[in-house]
Design an enzyme around this catalytic site. Structure first.
Site, PDB file in Angstrom:
ATOM      1  NE  ARG A  54     -61.933 -72.275  45.255  1.00  0.00           N
ATOM      2  CZ  ARG A  54     -61.238 -72.723  44.189  1.00  0.00           C
ATOM      3  NH1 ARG A  54     -61.440 -72.214  43.003  1.00  0.00           N
ATOM      4  NH2 ARG A  54     -60.367 -73.686  44.330  1.00  0.00           N
ATOM      5  N   GLY A  55     -66.003 -73.502  49.545  1.00  0.00           N
ATOM      6  CA  GLY A  55     -67.216 -74.293  49.756  1.00  0.00           C
ATOM      7  C   GLY A  55     -68.324 -73.618  50.537  1.00  0.00           C
TER       8      GLY A  55
ATOM      9  CG  ASP B 169     -64.454 -85.414  55.543  1.00  0.00           C
ATOM     10  OD1 ASP B 169     -65.245 -86.305  55.885  1.00  0.00           O
ATOM     11  OD2 ASP B 169     -63.572 -85.593  54.689  1.00  0.00           O
TER      12      ASP B 169
ATOM     13  N   GLY C   4     -61.864 -83.063  60.247  1.00  0.00           N
ATOM     14  CA  GLY C   4     -61.669 -82.086  61.333  1.00  0.00           C
ATOM     15  C   GLY C   4     -60.324 -81.372  61.259  1.00  0.00           C
TER      16      GLY C   4
ATOM     17  CE  LYS D   6     -68.248 -85.997  54.388  1.00  0.00           C
ATOM     18  NZ  LYS D   6     -67.682 -86.583  53.157  1.00  0.00           N
TER      19      LYS D   6
HETATM   20  P1  5GP Z   1     -61.622 -81.761  56.708  1.00  0.00           P
HETATM   21  O1  5GP Z   1     -60.359 -80.971  56.901  1.00  0.00           O
HETATM   22  O2  5GP Z   1     -62.608 -81.624  57.821  1.00  0.00           O
HETATM   23  O3  5GP Z   1     -61.335 -83.192  56.354  1.00  0.00           O
HETATM   24  O4  5GP Z   1     -62.260 -81.246  55.380  1.00  0.00           O
HETATM   25  C1  5GP Z   1     -62.819 -80.033  55.246  1.00  0.00           C
HETATM   26  C2  5GP Z   1     -62.972 -79.686  53.785  1.00  0.00           C
HETATM   27  O5  5GP Z   1     -62.945 -80.834  52.912  1.00  0.00           O
HETATM   28  C3  5GP Z   1     -64.300 -79.066  53.583  1.00  0.00           C
HETATM   29  O6  5GP Z   1     -64.277 -77.689  53.876  1.00  0.00           O
HETATM   30  C4  5GP Z   1     -64.602 -79.383  52.128  1.00  0.00           C
HETATM   31  O7  5GP Z   1     -64.051 -78.392  51.307  1.00  0.00           O
HETATM   32  C5  5GP Z   1     -63.908 -80.697  51.880  1.00  0.00           C
HETATM   33  N1  5GP Z   1     -64.856 -81.831  51.983  1.00  0.00           N
HETATM   34  C6  5GP Z   1     -64.972 -82.731  52.972  1.00  0.00           C
HETATM   35  N2  5GP Z   1     -65.974 -83.606  52.729  1.00  0.00           N
HETATM   36  C7  5GP Z   1     -66.502 -83.239  51.536  1.00  0.00           C
HETATM   37  C8  5GP Z   1     -67.590 -83.739  50.749  1.00  0.00           C
HETATM   38  O8  5GP Z   1     -68.309 -84.704  51.061  1.00  0.00           O
HETATM   39  N3  5GP Z   1     -67.838 -83.078  49.577  1.00  0.00           N
HETATM   40  C9  5GP Z   1     -67.096 -82.021  49.152  1.00  0.00           C
HETATM   41  N4  5GP Z   1     -67.439 -81.448  47.992  1.00  0.00           N
HETATM   42  N5  5GP Z   1     -66.088 -81.502  49.889  1.00  0.00           N
HETATM   43  C10 5GP Z   1     -65.787 -82.111  51.064  1.00  0.00           C
END
Ligand code: 5GP
Length: 172
Positions: free
Chosen positions: A39-40, A99, A101, A127
């Site tokens: 939903r982000g 984040d 990935g 990030k």
């Molecule tokens: P990844 O799979 O890249 O670790 O994470 C992706 C998802 O994690 C993003 O689409 C988001 O929903 C959540 N996420 C990662 N970092 C943050 C953050 O700093 N804040 C929030 N609210 N969600 C995050």
């Protein structure tokens, strides 16, 4: 909440991204499919779509790896799939943040298997210091330090998605 990226900074950057994406997709002579990752990305997607001046459709999917915590498990699951096939279509996936990935890698493998004409990713935030694989979005709004950010679509335990800027929680 401390403001990390203000409404004015978001607006300026998203208009620039919209212009860049419009130029990139100008050569494509059929409507692009913008895929929002729920939903982000819903707030970013709404602003980005309106900053793009080219024919496009929208569709949505959702993936989850967090459960109730705030640390990615790496075990990403597809929760909601697209409404329409993307074979032969030009697809631009709209993410809130990359984040670790893992989500991007999972979405890439799911969508690539459907043989789109092209598949690219745009993320509002990146990030890179948290990355656990070699993934990267093709376009990034802002590169940030390792903070847990909220607002502008991003939540903290389901709340604060409606905060109009990207903020960092402080203890005071
Ligand atoms: P990844 O799979 O890249 O670790 O994470 C992706 C998802 O994690 C993003 O689409 C988001 O929903 C959540 N996420 C990662 N970092 C943050 C953050 O700093 N804040 C929030 N609210 N969600 C995050």
């Amino acid at each position: 909440m401390k403001v990390l990226i203000s409404e004015a900074q978001l607006s300026e950057r998203i208009h620039a991204l919209g212009a860049e994406l419009t130029a990139h997709y100008a050569a494509v002579d059929e409507p692009l499919v913008l895929v929002g990752v729920l939903r982000g990305s819903f707030v970013f997607m709404a602003d980005l779509a309106r900053a793009m001046d080219c024919p496009l459709e929208v569709d949505f999917m959702s993936a989850s790896s967090y459960g109730d915590g705030t640390v990615s498990s790496g075990d990403v699951k597809l929760k909601t799939d697209l409404q329409k096939p993307i074979e032969g279509r030009h697809v631009l996936v709209v993410e809130d943040i990359v984040d670790t990935g893992h989500t991007l890698a999972k979405l890439r493998s799911i969508l690539e298997a459907r043989q789109p004409a092209s598949l690219r990713f745009v993320s509002l935030l990146d990030k890179p210091s948290r990355r656990e694989n070699g993934e990267a979005a093709d376009w990034i709004g802002f590169t940030i330090e390792d903070h847990f950010v909220v607002g502008y679509g991003l939540d903290e335990a389901g709340l604060n998605r409606n905060v109009p800027y990207v903020g960092v929680k402080t203890n005071d």
